[in-house]
Design a protein around this motif. Sequence first.
Motif, PDB file in Angstrom:
ATOM      1  N   VAL A 246       1.015  -1.501  -0.117  1.00 18.73           N
ATOM      2  CA  VAL A 246       0.022   0.280   0.283  1.00 18.73           C
ATOM      3  C   VAL A 246       0.438   1.050  -0.258  1.00 18.73           C
ATOM      4  CG1 VAL A 246      -1.345   1.772   1.624  1.00 18.73           C
ATOM      5  CG2 VAL A 246      -2.035  -1.299   1.480  1.00 18.73           C
ATOM      6  N   LYS A 247       1.972   0.936   0.854  1.00 17.67           N
ATOM      7  CA  LYS A 247       2.838   2.262   0.967  1.00 17.67           C
ATOM      8  C   LYS A 247       3.391   2.616  -0.176  1.00 17.67           C
ATOM      9  CE  LYS A 247       4.953   2.232   4.957  1.00 17.67           C
ATOM     10  NZ  LYS A 247       5.734   2.056   6.109  1.00 17.67           N
ATOM     11  N   HIS A 248       4.334   1.484  -1.242  1.00 19.41           N
ATOM     12  CA  HIS A 248       5.197   1.799  -1.185  1.00 19.41           C
ATOM     13  C   HIS A 248       4.762   1.670  -2.859  1.00 19.41           C
ATOM     14  CE1 HIS A 248       7.998   2.416   2.265  1.00 19.41           C
ATOM     15  NE2 HIS A 248       7.475   0.818   2.613  1.00 19.41           N
ATOM     16  N   SER A 249       4.241   0.235  -3.115  1.00 18.06           N
ATOM     17  CA  SER A 249       4.866   0.070  -4.584  1.00 18.06           C
ATOM     18  C   SER A 249       3.933   0.841  -5.313  1.00 18.06           C
ATOM     19  CB  SER A 249       3.858  -1.654  -4.461  1.00 18.06           C
ATOM     20  OG  SER A 249       1.988  -1.567  -4.750  1.00 18.06           O
ATOM     21  N   GLY A 250       3.004   1.105  -5.678  1.00 19.72           N
ATOM     22  CA  GLY A 250       2.088   2.161  -6.623  1.00 19.72           C
ATOM     23  C   GLY A 250       1.057   1.300  -7.369  1.00 19.72           C
ATOM     24  N   LYS A 274       5.491  -1.067  -8.640  1.00 16.65           N
ATOM     25  CA  LYS A 274       6.599  -0.248  -9.432  1.00 16.65           C
ATOM     26  C   LYS A 274       8.623  -1.536  -8.322  1.00 16.65           C
ATOM     27  CE  LYS A 274       7.679   3.099  -6.620  1.00 16.65           C
ATOM     28  NZ  LYS A 274       6.261   3.338  -5.703  1.00 16.65           N
ATOM     29  N   GLY A 275       8.290  -2.803  -7.549  1.00 15.74           N
ATOM     30  CA  GLY A 275       9.654  -3.372  -7.598  1.00 15.74           C
ATOM     31  C   GLY A 275      10.719  -2.530  -6.507  1.00 15.74           C
ATOM     32  N   PHE A 276      11.610  -3.296  -6.532  1.00 19.77           N
ATOM     33  CA  PHE A 276      12.677  -1.679  -5.775  1.00 19.77           C
ATOM     34  C   PHE A 276      13.550  -2.656  -6.533  1.00 19.77           C
ATOM     35  CE2 PHE A 276      11.192  -4.575  -2.342  1.00 19.77           C
ATOM     36  CZ  PHE A 276      12.361  -4.867  -1.474  1.00 19.77           C
ATOM     37  N   ASN A 277      14.802  -2.036  -6.069  1.00 23.79           N
ATOM     38  CA  ASN A 277      16.008  -2.667  -6.119  1.00 23.79           C
ATOM     39  C   ASN A 277      17.065  -3.182  -5.100  1.00 23.79           C
ATOM     40  OD1 ASN A 277      19.152  -2.955  -6.301  1.00 23.79           O
ATOM     41  ND2 ASN A 277      19.119  -2.066  -8.441  1.00 23.79           N
ATOM     42  N   GLY A 287      14.463   1.210   6.576  1.00 30.24           N
ATOM     43  CA  GLY A 287      13.027   0.814   7.217  1.00 30.24           C
ATOM     44  C   GLY A 287      13.510  -0.758   8.247  1.00 30.24           C
ATOM     45  N   VAL A 288      12.378  -0.696   9.128  1.00 32.88           N
ATOM     46  CA  VAL A 288      12.813  -2.547  10.068  1.00 32.88           C
ATOM     47  C   VAL A 288      11.750  -3.626   9.419  1.00 32.88           C
ATOM     48  CG1 VAL A 288      13.966  -1.010  11.703  1.00 32.88           C
ATOM     49  CG2 VAL A 288      11.282  -1.514  11.705  1.00 32.88           C
ATOM     50  N   GLY A 289      10.770  -3.420   8.479  1.00 33.97           N
ATOM     51  CA  GLY A 289       9.418  -3.801   8.176  1.00 33.97           C
ATOM     52  C   GLY A 289      10.410  -4.948   7.938  1.00 33.97           C
ATOM     53  N   LEU A 290      11.405  -5.236   6.352  1.00 31.28           N
ATOM     54  CA  LEU A 290      11.379  -6.926   5.891  1.00 31.28           C
ATOM     55  C   LEU A 290      12.580  -6.970   6.815  1.00 31.28           C
ATOM     56  CD1 LEU A 290      11.957  -5.455   2.170  1.00 31.28           C
ATOM     57  CD2 LEU A 290      10.492  -6.411   3.626  1.00 31.28           C
ATOM     58  N   GLY A 313       7.103  -5.832  -9.657  1.00 25.01           N
ATOM     59  CA  GLY A 313       6.489  -5.527  -8.504  1.00 25.01           C
ATOM     60  C   GLY A 313       7.621  -6.510  -7.401  1.00 25.01           C
ATOM     61  N   VAL A 314       6.751  -6.976  -6.570  1.00 23.77           N
ATOM     62  CA  VAL A 314       7.512  -7.902  -5.316  1.00 23.77           C
ATOM     63  C   VAL A 314       6.636  -8.884  -5.236  1.00 23.77           C
ATOM     64  CG1 VAL A 314       8.155  -7.706  -2.997  1.00 23.77           C
ATOM     65  CG2 VAL A 314       8.070  -5.527  -4.369  1.00 23.77           C
ATOM     66  N   SER A 315       7.166  -9.939  -4.754  1.00 20.41           N
ATOM     67  CA  SER A 315       7.021 -11.638  -4.467  1.00 20.41           C
ATOM     68  C   SER A 315       7.265 -11.329  -3.877  1.00 20.41           C
ATOM     69  CB  SER A 315       6.426 -11.819  -5.798  1.00 20.41           C
ATOM     70  OG  SER A 315       7.605 -13.248  -5.444  1.00 20.41           O
TER      71      SER A 315
HETATM   72  N1  LIG Z   1       5.840  -3.686  -2.004  1.00 24.70           N
HETATM   73  C1  LIG Z   1       6.514  -2.758  -2.297  1.00 24.70           C
HETATM   74  N2  LIG Z   1       6.997  -2.294  -3.531  1.00 24.70           N
HETATM   75  C2  LIG Z   1       7.847  -1.178  -3.608  1.00 24.70           C
HETATM   76  N3  LIG Z   1       8.888  -1.404  -3.012  1.00 24.70           N
HETATM   77  C3  LIG Z   1       8.977  -2.142  -1.913  1.00 24.70           C
HETATM   78  C4  LIG Z   1       8.248  -2.514  -1.423  1.00 24.70           C
HETATM   79  N4  LIG Z   1       8.028  -3.011  -0.303  1.00 24.70           N
HETATM   80  C5  LIG Z   1       9.408  -3.144   0.158  1.00 24.70           C
HETATM   81  N5  LIG Z   1      10.219  -1.653  -0.604  1.00 24.70           N
HETATM   82  C6  LIG Z   1      10.728  -1.167  -0.340  1.00 24.70           C
HETATM   83  O1  LIG Z   1      11.950  -1.250   0.546  1.00 24.70           O
HETATM   84  C7  LIG Z   1      11.657   0.024   1.460  1.00 24.70           C
HETATM   85  C8  LIG Z   1      12.412  -1.531   3.358  1.00 24.70           C
HETATM   86  O2  LIG Z   1      10.888  -1.749   3.639  1.00 24.70           O
HETATM   87  P1  LIG Z   1      10.624  -1.670   4.923  1.00 24.70           P
HETATM   88  O3  LIG Z   1       9.137  -2.824   5.306  1.00 24.70           O
HETATM   89  O4  LIG Z   1      12.286  -2.326   5.415  1.00 24.70           O
HETATM   90  O5  LIG Z   1      10.812  -0.351   5.368  1.00 24.70           O
HETATM   91  P2  LIG Z   1       9.530   0.655   5.751  1.00 24.70           P
HETATM   92  O6  LIG Z   1       8.492   0.229   4.492  1.00 24.70           O
HETATM   93  O7  LIG Z   1      10.654   1.781   4.508  1.00 24.70           O
HETATM   94  O8  LIG Z   1       9.299   1.355   6.759  1.00 24.70           O
HETATM   95  P3  LIG Z   1       8.794   0.280   8.481  1.00 24.70           P
HETATM   96  O9  LIG Z   1       8.848  -0.880   7.408  1.00 24.70           O
HETATM   97  O10 LIG Z   1       9.913  -0.005   9.006  1.00 24.70           O
HETATM   98  O11 LIG Z   1       7.826   0.889   8.369  1.00 24.70           O
HETATM   99  C9  LIG Z   1      10.613   0.422   1.395  1.00 24.70           C
HETATM  100  O12 LIG Z   1      10.715   1.446   1.661  1.00 24.70           O
HETATM  101  C10 LIG Z   1      10.389   0.519   0.150  1.00 24.70           C
HETATM  102  O13 LIG Z   1      11.603   1.182  -0.742  1.00 24.70           O
END
Ligand SMILES: Nc1ncnc2c1ncn2[C@@H]1O[C@H](COP(=O)(O)OP(=O)(O)OP(=O)(O)O)[C@@H](O)[C@H]1O
Length: 324
Positions: A246-250, A274-277, A287-290, A313-315
């Motif tokens: 929801v936050k990052h992918s668009g 849009k995925g990411f590198n 970020g700490v999520g992953l 995208g991300v899988s």
């Molecule tokens: N589904 C996604 N699509 C695109 N980019 C992603 C996606 N998931 C993660 N990312 C990228 O990976 C980064 C790291 O994700 P992570 O969850 O670790 O941290 P965060 O979401 O930025 O912060 P936090 O989870 O700590 O609130 C993100 O900031 C974003 O750039």
Amino acid sequence: MLESLVQEAPYGILAIENANEILIANEQATQLLKLDNREQMLIGKSVFECFDHIQSLKAKLKDSLKHNNSSFDLDAFLFDDRFLNIRGRQVDEGYIVTIEDITRDKEMEMVALNSMLEAQELERRRIAKEIHDGVGPNLSIIKLMFEAINTETSWELSPKANSKMKDVFELIDSVASDIRSISHQLMPKVLLDFGIIPATENMINQINRTEKIKIIFFHSVVSGRYAELIELGIYRICQELINNAVKHSGAKEVQVQIIEHSSSIILMVEDNGKGFNKQDIMNENPGVGLINIESRTNALGGNFILDTSTTKGVSVTVEIPLEK
Ligand SMILES: Nc1ncnc2c1ncn2[C@@H]1O[C@H](COP(=O)(O)OP(=O)(O)OP(=O)(O)O)[C@@H](O)[C@H]1O
Ligand SMILES: [Mg+2]
């Protein structure tokens, strides 16, 4: 002396010369890698022949040889129910490979991670309960008191005060609903009462109602309930992955799947955004999520695979073993 040094070393040692011939293999190495060294039959043999049963080690060695004999490391490599640290160091005309059994360290790490997560979940549950049972009812009482003032005819509020009173009611309602949703996110009651599928359905329905992104949920779960830590783990991981999408992918669409196999449960979350590198994120992102997802998965003895590029995208696939 040299012979005993090699034989008595607290880890496995293999010396490989002429790029692939085994020159020395100590007892530990043969045991840990399940090699057959009866009557020294390994000596002089090609490592590739001997590592047929350990394809990833064979591939690493081949890869290192191809890249101009570079050294290699295999960390926490899972082989035959043991975690091994395998280091290949290039020396003149060959390799020295050391094999260290880190299963005990890994197990202790898992116990420590698990108790940390357990404590975290207990604390969340406590806070959720405090908010839900403490702040929530007090807000309802505040609202009732204001209503009493409002309906007390003998007090006759001015039209201006009346309109302010309406604003106050709206604000109280909105705070009450925020508090309810914070407390549910902290510790979803439906997860504890009915398990992972209804809880995930709930979470997804809520997001589908409010966000522009469309989340599609598919599951094939037979038994319905799992150990509490597994349910909580999968729920938290799913929550973070959806939140990231929801936050990052668009992305326009996210697919969430929970599939039960005979000895494991698998969560897959895929978006078409849009995925990411991966490399850029490792260097820059705080970020700490992953990271949390990875340590949660490790704590449950599972596997975490993240596949992404800036075009597809991300899988993410998380597989958690189920105890029988
Ligand atoms: N589904 C996604 N699509 C695109 N980019 C992603 C996606 N998931 C993660 N990312 C990228 O990976 C980064 C790291 O994700 P992570 O969850 O670790 O941290 P965060 O979401 O930025 O912060 P936090 O989870 O700590 O609130 C993100 O900031 C974003 O750039
Ligand atoms: Mg995140």
